[in-house]
Structures are given as structure tokens and as C-alpha cells.
Design a protein around this motif. Structure first.
Motif, PDB file in Angstrom:
ATOM      1  N   VAL A 156      11.260  11.415  12.689  1.00 49.54           N
ATOM      2  CA  VAL A 156      10.132  11.045  12.735  1.00 49.54           C
ATOM      3  C   VAL A 156       9.203  11.350  11.860  1.00 49.54           C
ATOM      4  N   LEU A 157       8.553   9.997  11.221  1.00 47.08           N
ATOM      5  CA  LEU A 157       7.751  10.140   9.976  1.00 47.08           C
ATOM      6  C   LEU A 157       6.333  10.453  10.275  1.00 47.08           C
ATOM      7  N   ALA A 158       5.737  11.199   9.589  1.00 39.71           N
ATOM      8  CA  ALA A 158       4.040  11.425   9.755  1.00 39.71           C
ATOM      9  C   ALA A 158       3.380  10.505   8.530  1.00 39.71           C
ATOM     10  N   LEU A 159       2.896   9.463   9.188  1.00 36.33           N
ATOM     11  CA  LEU A 159       2.457   8.394   8.141  1.00 36.33           C
ATOM     12  C   LEU A 159       1.116   8.485   8.304  1.00 36.33           C
ATOM     13  N   GLN A 160       0.286   8.314   7.088  1.00 29.11           N
ATOM     14  CA  GLN A 160      -1.249   8.004   7.044  1.00 29.11           C
ATOM     15  C   GLN A 160      -1.686   6.833   6.994  1.00 29.11           C
ATOM     16  N   VAL A 161      -2.618   6.520   7.933  1.00 28.79           N
ATOM     17  CA  VAL A 161      -2.916   4.833   8.352  1.00 28.79           C
ATOM     18  C   VAL A 161      -4.131   4.796   7.370  1.00 28.79           C
ATOM     19  N   PRO A 164     -10.110 -10.815  12.553  1.00 27.99           N
ATOM     20  CA  PRO A 164      -9.873 -10.180  14.084  1.00 27.99           C
ATOM     21  C   PRO A 164      -9.012  -8.964  14.112  1.00 27.99           C
ATOM     22  N   ARG A 165      -7.829  -9.404  13.334  1.00 27.08           N
ATOM     23  CA  ARG A 165      -6.897  -8.028  12.871  1.00 27.08           C
ATOM     24  C   ARG A 165      -6.871  -7.590  11.571  1.00 27.08           C
ATOM     25  N   TRP A 166      -7.060  -6.468  11.537  1.00 19.07           N
ATOM     26  CA  TRP A 166      -7.255  -6.112  10.045  1.00 19.07           C
ATOM     27  C   TRP A 166      -5.813  -5.475   9.386  1.00 19.07           C
ATOM     28  N   SER A 167      -5.634  -5.863   8.278  1.00 21.84           N
ATOM     29  CA  SER A 167      -4.157  -5.408   7.769  1.00 21.84           C
ATOM     30  C   SER A 167      -4.538  -3.950   7.284  1.00 21.84           C
ATOM     31  N   LEU A 168      -3.464  -3.062   7.459  1.00 19.53           N
ATOM     32  CA  LEU A 168      -3.512  -1.888   6.891  1.00 19.53           C
ATOM     33  C   LEU A 168      -2.078  -1.623   6.472  1.00 19.53           C
ATOM     34  N   ARG A 169      -2.048  -0.356   5.829  1.00 20.04           N
ATOM     35  CA  ARG A 169      -0.707   0.054   5.398  1.00 20.04           C
ATOM     36  C   ARG A 169      -0.612   1.545   5.914  1.00 20.04           C
ATOM     37  N   LEU A 170       0.667   1.938   6.408  1.00 20.94           N
ATOM     38  CA  LEU A 170       1.201   3.232   6.983  1.00 20.94           C
ATOM     39  C   LEU A 170       1.853   3.792   5.744  1.00 20.94           C
ATOM     40  N   LEU A 171       1.322   4.823   5.250  1.00 19.60           N
ATOM     41  CA  LEU A 171       1.605   5.323   4.075  1.00 19.60           C
ATOM     42  C   LEU A 171       2.744   6.624   4.204  1.00 19.60           C
ATOM     43  N   ALA A 203       3.539   8.935   2.177  1.00 23.46           N
ATOM     44  CA  ALA A 203       2.951   9.206   0.531  1.00 23.46           C
ATOM     45  C   ALA A 203       3.870  10.160  -0.054  1.00 23.46           C
ATOM     46  N   ALA A 204       4.494  11.099   0.383  1.00 21.25           N
ATOM     47  CA  ALA A 204       5.303  12.124  -0.342  1.00 21.25           C
ATOM     48  C   ALA A 204       6.388  11.148  -0.966  1.00 21.25           C
ATOM     49  N   HIS A 205       6.725   9.992  -0.534  1.00 21.37           N
ATOM     50  CA  HIS A 205       7.803   9.298  -0.975  1.00 21.37           C
ATOM     51  C   HIS A 205       7.479   8.162  -1.587  1.00 21.37           C
ATOM     52  N   GLY A 206       6.098   7.777  -1.778  1.00 19.31           N
ATOM     53  CA  GLY A 206       5.459   6.904  -2.540  1.00 19.31           C
ATOM     54  C   GLY A 206       5.775   5.406  -1.801  1.00 19.31           C
ATOM     55  N   LEU A 207       5.749   5.273  -0.456  1.00 18.92           N
ATOM     56  CA  LEU A 207       6.338   4.128   0.274  1.00 18.92           C
ATOM     57  C   LEU A 207       5.122   3.546   1.304  1.00 18.92           C
ATOM     58  N   ALA A 208       5.051   2.506   1.806  1.00 18.10           N
ATOM     59  CA  ALA A 208       4.268   2.176   2.751  1.00 18.10           C
ATOM     60  C   ALA A 208       4.634   0.706   3.702  1.00 18.10           C
ATOM     61  N   TRP A 209       4.530   0.899   4.728  1.00 20.77           N
ATOM     62  CA  TRP A 209       4.841  -0.051   5.738  1.00 20.77           C
ATOM     63  C   TRP A 209       3.479  -0.995   6.088  1.00 20.77           C
ATOM     64  N   ALA A 263      -4.679   2.434  -5.867  1.00 19.80           N
ATOM     65  CA  ALA A 263      -5.970   2.768  -5.426  1.00 19.80           C
ATOM     66  C   ALA A 263      -6.525   4.105  -5.853  1.00 19.80           C
ATOM     67  N   GLY A 264      -7.813   4.080  -6.140  1.00 20.18           N
ATOM     68  CA  GLY A 264      -8.453   5.542  -6.372  1.00 20.18           C
ATOM     69  C   GLY A 264      -9.299   5.991  -5.277  1.00 20.18           C
ATOM     70  N   TRP A 265      -9.548   5.199  -4.164  1.00 17.34           N
ATOM     71  CA  TRP A 265     -10.152   5.410  -3.068  1.00 17.34           C
ATOM     72  C   TRP A 265      -9.541   4.985  -1.963  1.00 17.34           C
ATOM     73  N   ARG A 266      -9.313   5.871  -0.873  1.00 12.86           N
ATOM     74  CA  ARG A 266      -8.884   5.470   0.548  1.00 12.86           C
ATOM     75  C   ARG A 266      -9.496   5.948   1.506  1.00 12.86           C
ATOM     76  N   VAL A 267      -9.525   4.919   2.541  1.00 12.32           N
ATOM     77  CA  VAL A 267      -9.901   5.476   3.786  1.00 12.32           C
ATOM     78  C   VAL A 267      -8.757   5.436   4.640  1.00 12.32           C
ATOM     79  N   LEU A 268      -8.774   6.700   5.584  1.00 12.76           N
ATOM     80  CA  LEU A 268      -7.654   6.954   6.115  1.00 12.76           C
ATOM     81  C   LEU A 268      -8.088   7.401   7.318  1.00 12.76           C
ATOM     82  N   LEU A 269      -7.371   6.996   8.669  1.00  7.84           N
ATOM     83  CA  LEU A 269      -7.842   7.467   9.880  1.00  7.84           C
ATOM     84  C   LEU A 269      -7.285   8.944  10.000  1.00  7.84           C
TER      85      LEU A 269
END
Length: 269
Positions: free
Chosen positions: A114-119, A151-158, A160-166, A196-202
């Protein structure tokens, strides 16, 4: 714990098998001990071959091959399930891109992490926002979220520790986040174009089992999609150089913005 390692090519990456070293074997282990240990994995290897339709021929790795200096394809560590008999403590590393190309595995073959992903709902270049010394984000205000005007925002699931995103999408606070099943994409390095220098994360990471990220059905007794992260109600954070501010995503015109209060915030742990 010491491990004996075996590897073979698998897609653009490699399969890595790690077996707890036998205390009764000679140190360093000889070819006979290594072959006997690998033979105990034959039921699992046979089940893996039947699943992916590819022959697997793992070979013992020297110690200096276990952690190669050259970059490797992103991989994930998994453990054997209870479908076949396997040695205690065995673990596998499988390339994520290869997994994304496979059909769902037989139930019980492997136990997935189970991966803990930053939104990440928005990202900005390093110079897109004023530094704290200029009173930019510390004074409060509203930060427009560029993708929120769709209508639907594009986002990334980070991851981060592995430098990857879905990739994923979201309709804003109160709606469900969806995932675009695929192999993850690498995040640009700090000095690379698109970083990215700045991020908005849930406000909280979203804990997702790997099968949900690959579009595989959940196994019996498991939810098809875990509960949404707490921040799906709109609570979010702005992270940047020396900045960690809590705020709330609110409607603005035909889109949305991150509303930052003028008072301080606590760190996200």
C-alpha cells in the motif's frame, strides 16, 4: 538480515529475488548452496511464468551486482502470497512499467504494498510565487489553481520518496478523486525543466494499494478503491522554499483557489 539475491531481465527492468541467507551454508555461499536455495522458489517461479507468459531464468548475483551503480527501471518490492509454497522471508522486486503491461495476477499469488501518495492539485515554477521575505504567502490571500477551471482537474499522485507520479483527476472538494491506471512517470529533478518549486497538496496522503494504481480488480474481501484522503473535503497545504502553509480550497469564479489565512500553520507530518 543478510539476503542471497538472484536476478534476470524482465521487460525494461529486471526481476530481483531476495532470499534470507542460510546460516548453515558456507560463507560466502558456494554454487551448490545458491542453487539449492533457488530450487525452493520453483513453485513460485512456475506460477509467475504462467501468469506473465514469459520464461524466467534468475541467476545468482554477486554482492556488487545487488545494488548496481547504473540507474534501474523503477521497481516495487512485493512478497509472496499463499497461492504456492515459498521460502519464509522471500521478497521480490518487480519493474513497475512491466507490471502495468500485465493482466491481473491470480488471487493470492503476491501480496502487494500500500503506497502513501501525496495528492498534488497544482504545481508552480520556482519563480512563480514571491519568496516569504517579500510577504507573498505569509500575508494570506488566495492562490488560483490553474487546473481548477476544467470540469475535472488533472492532478498527480506523488510517490515522492521514489521520484514517481501517477496521473489522476478530481472535480474539487466533495467529489471523488480518480486514478488513471498506468505505469508511473518520473518526476523532474530539482534542476531539470518542468521541476516544481511550489506545490499545492491535499492535507493527507492517499493510501492506495498497488493494484488500484494498475487498474486491477481488488481481491475478494477488499474494497475496490480505498477511502478518499481527508483533504478531498478541501483542506490543503502550500509547500515551497521555506514555506509550509495550511489552507482550504474554495470556489472562485468558474474555478477554485487555495485560501491562505494570514495566521501561521502547523507542519504536515
Amino acid at each position: 538480515m543478510a539476503y542471497w539475491r538472484y536476478g534476470c531481465a524482465l521487460g525494461a527492468g529486471r526481476l530481483l529475488i531476495e532470499l534470507p541467507a542460510s546460516a548453515a551454508a558456507p560463507q560466502p555461499p558456494d554454487a551448490v548452496a545458491l542453487a539449492q536455495a533457488l530450487a525452493s522458489c520453483e513453485p513460485l517461479l512456475g506460477a509467475l511464468e504462467a501468469w506473465c507468459g514469459t520464461g524466467l531464468d534468475p541467476q545468482p548475483l554477486a554482492l556488487d551486482e545487488a545494488a548496481p551503480a547504473a540507474p534501474q527501471a523503477p521497481a516495487v518490492t512485493v512478497h509472496a502470497g499463499d497461492l504456492v509454497d515459498t521460502p519464509s522471508g522471500l521478497r521480490l522486486q518487480l519493474p513497475l512499467a512491466w507490471l502495468a503491461e500485465q493482466a491481473p495476477p491470480p488471487p493470492g499469488l503476491l501480496r502487494w504494498p500500500v503506497l502513501a501518495l501525496q495528492v498534488e492539485v497544482a504545481a508552480y515554477a520556482q519563480d512563480a510565487l514571491p519568496p516569504p521575505a517579500c510577504g507573498g504567502v505569509d500575508g494570506g490571500g488566495a492562490l488560483l489553481l490553474p487546473g481548477a477551471f476544467e470540469p475535472r482537474w488533472s492532478l498527480r499522485l506523488l510517490w515522492a520518496a521514489h521520484g514517481l507520479a501517477w496521473s489522476g483527476s478530481w472535480g474539487g472538494p466533495g467529489s471523488a478523486i480518480s486514478v488513471s491506471p498506468a505505469a508511473p512517470q518520473p518526476l523532474p529533478g530539482v534542476d531539470e525543466e518542468g521541476a516544481a518549486g511550489w506545490r499545492v497538496l491535499l492535507d493527507e496522503p492517499w493510501r492506495l494499494p498497488l493494484p488500484a494504481l494498475l487498474g486491477w480488480p481488488a481481491e475478494e474481501g477488499q474494497a475496490s478503491m480505498p477511502p478518499q484522503p481527508r483533504g478531498a473535503d478541501g483542506q490543503a497545504r502550500l509547500l515551497g522554499p521555506g514555506v509550509d502553509r495550511v489552507g482550504r480550497i474554495v470556489p472562485v469564479l468558474q474555478g477554485a483557489a487555495l485560501l491562505l489565512p494570514a495566521d501561521g500553520s502547523s507542519a504536515w507530518t
